[in-house]
Design a protein around this motif. Structure first.
Motif, PDB file in Angstrom:
ATOM      1  N   ILE A 149     -28.658 -12.782 -23.264  1.00 24.90           N
ATOM      2  CA  ILE A 149     -28.619 -11.687 -22.298  1.00 24.90           C
ATOM      3  C   ILE A 149     -29.098 -10.405 -22.957  1.00 24.90           C
ATOM      4  N   THR A 150     -30.078  -9.765 -22.338  1.00 24.36           N
ATOM      5  CA  THR A 150     -30.503  -8.436 -22.766  1.00 24.36           C
ATOM      6  C   THR A 150     -29.902  -7.459 -21.767  1.00 24.36           C
ATOM      7  N   GLY A 151     -28.862  -6.778 -22.189  1.00 23.55           N
ATOM      8  CA  GLY A 151     -28.145  -5.889 -21.285  1.00 23.55           C
ATOM      9  C   GLY A 151     -28.776  -4.520 -21.164  1.00 23.55           C
ATOM     10  N   ILE A 152     -28.199  -3.700 -20.296  1.00 29.42           N
ATOM     11  CA  ILE A 152     -28.651  -2.325 -20.127  1.00 29.42           C
ATOM     12  C   ILE A 152     -28.115  -1.515 -21.307  1.00 29.42           C
ATOM     13  N   PRO A 153     -28.979  -0.747 -21.989  1.00 27.75           N
ATOM     14  CA  PRO A 153     -28.497   0.047 -23.127  1.00 27.75           C
ATOM     15  C   PRO A 153     -27.368   1.005 -22.712  1.00 27.75           C
ATOM     16  N   THR A 154     -26.410   1.200 -23.606  1.00 23.98           N
ATOM     17  CA  THR A 154     -25.241   2.032 -23.320  1.00 23.98           C
ATOM     18  C   THR A 154     -25.626   3.439 -22.898  1.00 23.98           C
ATOM     19  N   HIS A 155     -26.636   4.022 -23.564  1.00 17.74           N
ATOM     20  CA  HIS A 155     -27.003   5.406 -23.221  1.00 17.74           C
ATOM     21  C   HIS A 155     -27.536   5.500 -21.791  1.00 17.74           C
ATOM     22  N   GLN A 156     -28.197   4.438 -21.306  1.00 20.12           N
ATOM     23  CA  GLN A 156     -28.676   4.453 -19.922  1.00 20.12           C
ATOM     24  C   GLN A 156     -27.511   4.355 -18.942  1.00 20.12           C
ATOM     25  N   LEU A 157     -26.512   3.546 -19.274  1.00 21.39           N
ATOM     26  CA  LEU A 157     -25.322   3.455 -18.423  1.00 21.39           C
ATOM     27  C   LEU A 157     -24.591   4.794 -18.366  1.00 21.39           C
ATOM     28  N   GLN A 158     -24.529   5.485 -19.511  1.00 21.34           N
ATOM     29  CA  GLN A 158     -23.876   6.793 -19.539  1.00 21.34           C
ATOM     30  C   GLN A 158     -24.647   7.814 -18.699  1.00 21.34           C
ATOM     31  N   MET A 159     -25.989   7.791 -18.793  1.00 23.81           N
ATOM     32  CA  MET A 159     -26.803   8.714 -17.997  1.00 23.81           C
ATOM     33  C   MET A 159     -26.632   8.440 -16.505  1.00 23.81           C
ATOM     34  N   ALA A 160     -26.562   7.173 -16.133  1.00 19.49           N
ATOM     35  CA  ALA A 160     -26.366   6.820 -14.719  1.00 19.49           C
ATOM     36  C   ALA A 160     -25.015   7.330 -14.229  1.00 19.49           C
ATOM     37  N   SER A 161     -24.004   7.230 -15.079  1.00 24.72           N
ATOM     38  CA  SER A 161     -22.673   7.705 -14.720  1.00 24.72           C
ATOM     39  C   SER A 161     -22.670   9.215 -14.516  1.00 24.72           C
ATOM     40  N   LEU A 162     -23.346   9.951 -15.398  1.00 26.79           N
ATOM     41  CA  LEU A 162     -23.447  11.406 -15.259  1.00 26.79           C
ATOM     42  C   LEU A 162     -24.175  11.792 -13.976  1.00 26.79           C
ATOM     43  N   GLU A 163     -25.254  11.078 -13.676  1.00 25.03           N
ATOM     44  CA  GLU A 163     -26.022  11.395 -12.463  1.00 25.03           C
ATOM     45  C   GLU A 163     -25.210  11.098 -11.207  1.00 25.03           C
ATOM     46  N   ARG A 164     -24.437  10.011 -11.209  1.00 23.63           N
ATOM     47  CA  ARG A 164     -23.572   9.722 -10.057  1.00 23.63           C
ATOM     48  C   ARG A 164     -22.561  10.842  -9.838  1.00 23.63           C
ATOM     49  N   ALA A 165     -21.970  11.311 -10.938  1.00 23.06           N
ATOM     50  CA  ALA A 165     -20.994  12.402 -10.833  1.00 23.06           C
ATOM     51  C   ALA A 165     -21.659  13.658 -10.271  1.00 23.06           C
ATOM     52  N   ARG A 166     -22.876  13.942 -10.716  1.00 27.07           N
ATOM     53  CA  ARG A 166     -23.604  15.126 -10.225  1.00 27.07           C
ATOM     54  C   ARG A 166     -23.924  14.964  -8.740  1.00 27.07           C
ATOM     55  N   GLN A 167     -24.334  13.774  -8.328  1.00 26.66           N
ATOM     56  CA  GLN A 167     -24.652  13.549  -6.911  1.00 26.66           C
ATOM     57  C   GLN A 167     -23.408  13.689  -6.044  1.00 26.66           C
ATOM     58  N   GLU A 168     -22.277  13.195  -6.541  1.00 26.28           N
ATOM     59  CA  GLU A 168     -21.036  13.299  -5.775  1.00 26.28           C
ATOM     60  C   GLU A 168     -20.601  14.763  -5.637  1.00 26.28           C
ATOM     61  N   LYS A 169     -20.873  15.543  -6.663  1.00 31.22           N
ATOM     62  CA  LYS A 169     -20.518  16.964  -6.630  1.00 31.22           C
ATOM     63  C   LYS A 169     -21.368  17.708  -5.606  1.00 31.22           C
ATOM     64  N   GLY A 170     -22.639  17.346  -5.496  1.00 33.60           N
ATOM     65  CA  GLY A 170     -23.539  18.010  -4.550  1.00 33.60           C
ATOM     66  C   GLY A 170     -24.069  19.326  -5.113  1.00 33.60           C
ATOM     67  N   TYR A 171     -24.964  19.973  -4.352  1.00 33.04           N
ATOM     68  CA  TYR A 171     -25.551  21.242  -4.782  1.00 33.04           C
ATOM     69  C   TYR A 171     -24.682  22.403  -4.298  1.00 33.04           C
ATOM     70  N   PRO A 172     -24.565  23.447  -5.109  1.00 36.17           N
ATOM     71  CA  PRO A 172     -23.772  24.597  -4.673  1.00 36.17           C
ATOM     72  C   PRO A 172     -24.484  25.367  -3.557  1.00 36.17           C
ATOM     73  N   THR A 173     -23.705  26.108  -2.777  1.00 35.02           N
ATOM     74  CA  THR A 173     -24.277  26.929  -1.706  1.00 35.02           C
ATOM     75  C   THR A 173     -24.844  28.210  -2.309  1.00 35.02           C
ATOM     76  N   ALA A 174     -25.644  28.933  -1.520  1.00 33.81           N
ATOM     77  CA  ALA A 174     -26.177  30.220  -1.962  1.00 33.81           C
ATOM     78  C   ALA A 174     -25.039  31.197  -2.256  1.00 33.81           C
ATOM     79  N   GLU A 175     -23.974  31.122  -1.451  1.00 36.72           N
ATOM     80  CA  GLU A 175     -22.825  32.014  -1.651  1.00 36.72           C
ATOM     81  C   GLU A 175     -22.164  31.744  -3.008  1.00 36.72           C
ATOM     82  N   THR A 176     -22.034  30.454  -3.357  1.00 35.62           N
ATOM     83  CA  THR A 176     -21.421  30.090  -4.645  1.00 35.62           C
ATOM     84  C   THR A 176     -22.261  30.616  -5.803  1.00 35.62           C
ATOM     85  N   ILE A 177     -23.567  30.482  -5.698  1.00 38.33           N
ATOM     86  CA  ILE A 177     -24.473  30.963  -6.745  1.00 38.33           C
ATOM     87  C   ILE A 177     -24.397  32.483  -6.830  1.00 38.33           C
TER      88      ILE A 177
END
Length: 200
Positions: free
Chosen positions: A123-151
Motif C-alpha cells: 500500500i502506498t498511502g497518502i503522505p502525512t503532510h498532505q493529510l494535515q494540509m487537507a485537515s487545515l483546509e477543511r477547518a478553513r472552509q468550515e470557518k468561512g470567509y469573514p464579512t466586510a464588517e468583521t474585517i
C-alpha cells in the motif's frame, strides 16, 4: 532466463536498516519473509482528490504483472465509507467506462487498516503532510470567509473592506491570524496586492 536471475518482489522487514555494506537483508531473512507472507500479489496507491475525498488506484505489484484491479474492493469501500457519508464511483465515459472512487477522507484510516489485513498487499498511502494540509483546509472552509464588517473591526478601512471579494477577505484574515507573517500565493490577477495593503 534462469530462475536465479529473474527479478523478484520482496518485502523488506521493517526492523532492517540498510548500510553501505549490507543494502538488502541476507537471503535467508528474505526467504523466511517469503514463506511467512507469500509473494506480493496486490498493490494499491491512495491519493487525495480534494480536502474531503481520496481515491484508490491499482498498481502492478511486480514488473511482470498487470495492475491490481480495484473492482473487488467495491463492497469493502461501500461498507467502510457508509458512516462517513458513503463513497461514489465516478465513471469516465470518454475513457472506455473507466473511472475512480471518491471515498470520504474520514474513512481513510479504517480503509488503510482493512487493506493491511492482507499481508500480500503493498500500500502506498497518502503522505502525512498532505493529510494535515487537507485537515487545515477543511477547518478553513468550515470557518468561512469573514464579512466586510468583521474585517473593518480589525482595522481595515471601511471602503477597502467593502471592496474586497470574500476570498480576499479570507486572505486578509489569514495574514492577521499569522501575525502578518504569511505568504499570499493566489494566482495572477486575483488581488494579492490589495490583500497585502489591507493586511498592513
Amino acid at each position: 532466463i534462469p530462475e536465479l536471475y529473474k527479478p523478484q518482489s520482496v518485502r523488506i522487514p521493517e526492523s532492517f536498516t540498510p548500510t553501505w555494506d549490507i543494502l538488502v537483508p541476507p537471503l535467508e531473512v528474505l526467504e523466511k519473509q517469503k514463506l511467512a507472507h507469500g509473494p506480493l500479489d496486490k498493490a494499491y496507491s491512495l491519493s487525495l482528490l480534494n480536502c474531503h475525498e481520496f481515491t484508490i488506484e491499482g498498481l502492478s505489484p511486480r514488473y511482470d504483472m498487470p495492475p491490481t484491479p480495484v473492482a473487488n474492493l467495491r463492497l469493502p469501500i461501500k461498507k467502510i465509507s457508509r458512516e462517513y457519508g458513503g463513497a461514489t464511483f465516478e465513471r469516465d465515459k470518454q475513457n472506455g467506462g473507466m473511472g475512480k472512487w471518491r471515498i470520504p477522507l474520514g474513512a481513510y484510516q479504517n480503509f488503510v487498516s482493512y487493506l493491511k489485513t492482507d499481508t500480500r498487499t503493498n500500500i502506498t498511502g497518502i503522505p502525512t503532510h498532505q493529510l494535515q494540509m487537507a485537515s487545515l483546509e477543511r477547518a478553513r472552509q468550515e470557518k468561512g470567509y469573514p464579512t466586510a464588517e468583521t474585517i473593518n473591526e480589525i482595522g481595515v478601512p471601511k471602503g477597502l473592506a467593502l471592496a474586497l471579494a470574500p476570498f480576499q477577505r479570507g486572505g486578509v484574515d489569514f495574514v492577521r491570524e499569522k501575525g502578518g507573517r504569511a505568504l499570499i500565493a493566489d494566482d495572477m490577477g486575483l488581488g494579492k496586492t490589495i490583500q497585502g495593503i489591507a493586511s498592513m
